[in-house]
Design a protein around this motif. Sequence first.
Motif, PDB file in Angstrom:
ATOM      1  N   PRO A  53       0.790  -1.194  -0.002  1.00  0.00           N
ATOM      2  CA  PRO A  53       0.029   0.120   0.102  1.00  0.00           C
ATOM      3  C   PRO A  53       0.818   1.287   0.122  1.00  0.00           C
ATOM      4  O   PRO A  53       1.908   1.249   0.511  1.00  0.00           O
ATOM      5  CB  PRO A  53      -0.612  -0.151   1.305  1.00  0.00           C
ATOM      6  N   PHE A  54       0.245   2.277  -0.561  1.00  0.00           N
ATOM      7  CA  PHE A  54       1.020   3.494  -0.350  1.00  0.00           C
ATOM      8  C   PHE A  54       0.182   4.774  -0.552  1.00  0.00           C
ATOM      9  O   PHE A  54      -1.278   4.564  -0.630  1.00  0.00           O
ATOM     10  CB  PHE A  54       1.829   3.743  -1.692  1.00  0.00           C
ATOM     11  N   ASP A  55       0.459   5.890  -0.259  1.00  0.00           N
ATOM     12  CA  ASP A  55      -0.326   7.025  -0.305  1.00  0.00           C
ATOM     13  C   ASP A  55       0.028   7.660  -1.591  1.00  0.00           C
ATOM     14  O   ASP A  55       1.248   8.102  -2.134  1.00  0.00           O
ATOM     15  CB  ASP A  55       0.183   8.258   0.893  1.00  0.00           C
ATOM     16  N   LEU A  56      -1.140   8.458  -2.444  1.00  0.00           N
ATOM     17  CA  LEU A  56      -1.107   9.091  -3.498  1.00  0.00           C
ATOM     18  C   LEU A  56      -0.748  10.504  -2.838  1.00  0.00           C
ATOM     19  O   LEU A  56      -1.431  11.088  -1.888  1.00  0.00           O
ATOM     20  CB  LEU A  56      -2.396   9.249  -4.168  1.00  0.00           C
ATOM     21  N   PRO A  57       0.029  11.458  -3.686  1.00  0.00           N
ATOM     22  CA  PRO A  57      -0.114  12.795  -3.241  1.00  0.00           C
ATOM     23  C   PRO A  57      -1.594  13.350  -3.342  1.00  0.00           C
ATOM     24  O   PRO A  57      -2.357  12.869  -3.939  1.00  0.00           O
ATOM     25  CB  PRO A  57       0.721  13.517  -4.366  1.00  0.00           C
ATOM     26  N   ALA A  58      -1.928  14.537  -2.454  1.00  0.00           N
ATOM     27  CA  ALA A  58      -2.978  15.086  -2.432  1.00  0.00           C
ATOM     28  C   ALA A  58      -3.428  15.497  -4.143  1.00  0.00           C
ATOM     29  O   ALA A  58      -2.731  15.794  -4.872  1.00  0.00           O
ATOM     30  CB  ALA A  58      -2.959  16.511  -1.842  1.00  0.00           C
ATOM     31  N   LEU A  59      -4.942  15.169  -4.221  1.00  0.00           N
ATOM     32  CA  LEU A  59      -5.469  15.204  -5.541  1.00  0.00           C
ATOM     33  C   LEU A  59      -5.800  16.916  -5.924  1.00  0.00           C
ATOM     34  O   LEU A  59      -6.179  17.506  -4.857  1.00  0.00           O
ATOM     35  CB  LEU A  59      -6.739  14.471  -5.786  1.00  0.00           C
ATOM     36  N   GLU A  60      -5.971  17.084  -7.073  1.00  0.00           N
ATOM     37  CA  GLU A  60      -6.441  18.465  -7.379  1.00  0.00           C
ATOM     38  C   GLU A  60      -7.384  18.261  -8.623  1.00  0.00           C
ATOM     39  O   GLU A  60      -7.108  17.510  -9.407  1.00  0.00           O
ATOM     40  CB  GLU A  60      -5.313  19.550  -7.660  1.00  0.00           C
ATOM     41  N   VAL A  61      -8.257  19.290  -8.888  1.00  0.00           N
ATOM     42  CA  VAL A  61      -8.798  19.396  -9.951  1.00  0.00           C
ATOM     43  C   VAL A  61      -8.028  19.817 -11.023  1.00  0.00           C
ATOM     44  O   VAL A  61      -7.552  20.841 -10.984  1.00  0.00           O
ATOM     45  CB  VAL A  61     -10.155  20.242  -9.934  1.00  0.00           C
ATOM     46  N   VAL A  62      -8.101  19.155 -12.426  1.00  0.00           N
ATOM     47  CA  VAL A  62      -7.449  19.651 -13.500  1.00  0.00           C
ATOM     48  C   VAL A  62      -8.141  19.392 -14.735  1.00  0.00           C
ATOM     49  O   VAL A  62      -9.346  18.729 -14.852  1.00  0.00           O
ATOM     50  CB  VAL A  62      -6.246  18.394 -13.642  1.00  0.00           C
ATOM     51  N   ARG A  63      -7.601  20.006 -15.805  1.00  0.00           N
ATOM     52  CA  ARG A  63      -8.289  19.591 -16.946  1.00  0.00           C
ATOM     53  C   ARG A  63      -7.758  18.855 -17.821  1.00  0.00           C
ATOM     54  O   ARG A  63      -6.409  18.756 -17.586  1.00  0.00           O
ATOM     55  CB  ARG A  63      -8.250  21.038 -18.092  1.00  0.00           C
ATOM     56  N   LEU A  64      -8.191  17.691 -18.434  1.00  0.00           N
ATOM     57  CA  LEU A  64      -7.813  16.716 -19.134  1.00  0.00           C
ATOM     58  C   LEU A  64      -8.208  16.572 -20.725  1.00  0.00           C
ATOM     59  O   LEU A  64      -9.124  16.128 -20.870  1.00  0.00           O
ATOM     60  CB  LEU A  64      -8.146  15.090 -18.417  1.00  0.00           C
ATOM     61  N   GLY A  65      -7.463  17.469 -21.416  1.00  0.00           N
ATOM     62  CA  GLY A  65      -8.035  17.782 -22.669  1.00  0.00           C
ATOM     63  C   GLY A  65      -9.491  18.656 -22.413  1.00  0.00           C
ATOM     64  O   GLY A  65      -9.412  19.732 -21.742  1.00  0.00           O
ATOM     65  N   SER A  66     -10.650  18.126 -22.941  1.00  0.00           N
ATOM     66  CA  SER A  66     -11.747  18.841 -22.762  1.00  0.00           C
ATOM     67  C   SER A  66     -12.540  18.231 -21.733  1.00  0.00           C
ATOM     68  O   SER A  66     -13.697  18.531 -21.429  1.00  0.00           O
ATOM     69  CB  SER A  66     -12.685  18.631 -24.176  1.00  0.00           C
ATOM     70  N   PHE A  67     -12.023  17.418 -20.808  1.00  0.00           N
ATOM     71  CA  PHE A  67     -12.466  16.907 -19.605  1.00  0.00           C
ATOM     72  C   PHE A  67     -12.155  17.392 -18.391  1.00  0.00           C
ATOM     73  O   PHE A  67     -11.154  18.231 -18.593  1.00  0.00           O
ATOM     74  CB  PHE A  67     -12.282  15.397 -19.374  1.00  0.00           C
ATOM     75  N   CYS A  68     -13.052  17.422 -17.182  1.00  0.00           N
ATOM     76  CA  CYS A  68     -12.257  17.772 -15.982  1.00  0.00           C
ATOM     77  C   CYS A  68     -12.051  16.356 -14.905  1.00  0.00           C
ATOM     78  O   CYS A  68     -12.992  15.470 -15.111  1.00  0.00           O
ATOM     79  CB  CYS A  68     -13.004  18.672 -15.270  1.00  0.00           C
ATOM     80  N   GLY A  69     -11.310  16.527 -14.113  1.00  0.00           N
ATOM     81  CA  GLY A  69     -11.302  15.336 -13.279  1.00  0.00           C
ATOM     82  C   GLY A  69     -10.361  15.684 -12.172  1.00  0.00           C
ATOM     83  O   GLY A  69      -9.623  16.775 -11.763  1.00  0.00           O
ATOM     84  N   LEU A  70      -9.768  14.737 -11.404  1.00  0.00           N
ATOM     85  CA  LEU A  70      -8.768  14.755 -10.306  1.00  0.00           C
ATOM     86  C   LEU A  70      -7.655  14.086 -10.445  1.00  0.00           C
ATOM     87  O   LEU A  70      -7.607  13.092 -11.387  1.00  0.00           O
ATOM     88  CB  LEU A  70      -9.332  14.166  -9.100  1.00  0.00           C
ATOM     89  N   ALA A  71      -6.399  14.545 -10.256  1.00  0.00           N
ATOM     90  CA  ALA A  71      -5.180  14.052 -10.558  1.00  0.00           C
ATOM     91  C   ALA A  71      -4.152  14.433  -9.428  1.00  0.00           C
ATOM     92  O   ALA A  71      -4.509  15.613  -8.973  1.00  0.00           O
ATOM     93  CB  ALA A  71      -4.563  14.468 -11.943  1.00  0.00           C
TER      94      ALA A  71
END
Length: 235
Positions: A90-108
């Motif tokens: 198991p591991f921790d992801l860094p904190a997520l942020e709202v991003v644009r993914l081309g014409s989409f939005c999501g978390l990364a």
Amino acid sequence: MRYAICFTPPAHDALAVAAAQWLGRNVFSGEAVDLPPIRGMDIQDIAYNTALPRRYGFHGLLKAPFRLPAEVSEATLLRHMMRFAGACEPFDLPALEVVRLGSFCGLAPAVPCETMRLLAAAVVQEFDSFRAPLGEAELERSDPGNLSAAQFANLYRWGHPYVMDEFRFHMALTGPLPPKELPRFELALRNFFAPYLNRHVEVTNLALFVEEEQGAPFQVHSLHPMGRVSARKIA
């Protein structure tokens, strides 16, 4: 029947609950979820622009949807997933942020996570023997004419263009948006998810998603804990 291997937080995790509200569907139960009022946004507008990620559910894709070869059973896949997940730390992801993914939005992740990239590559390779070859229609739906040489090679070798060096971990929250709508949805997402993005995200399970029939919503079939059982008990 198609399967996909993904990461998603446990059902009662605060981020998972918020994402289910935004998308309008709980990916574990398949049940519809009401979105609370969002200032400056029309609920019907959100529902229309989240139709695509609602069908797939809140997830970060590791291995794209695949069909099992005729000689491989679901039980065999489940046993292999249990063994594989148990061998992953198991591991921790860094904190997520709202991003644009081309014409989409999501978390990364706010910063790249090499551990997640390596995990995704390992999943793609480890479970390739469980993937029936793509048919011509499936290849065409991947729009190979618009892929780079590396993405095209990935599609034919691994069944999906955005793997290995082309992989970027993300969790989609909209479908494709018109350019003029991107800033509005980006702001709404930042405001809505702000309370849930101030912490690292624990990656402690691999999730097997299932699509019961073509076009049906994907749903979590099972979660497979990462790490040795003895280590988890000590923790």
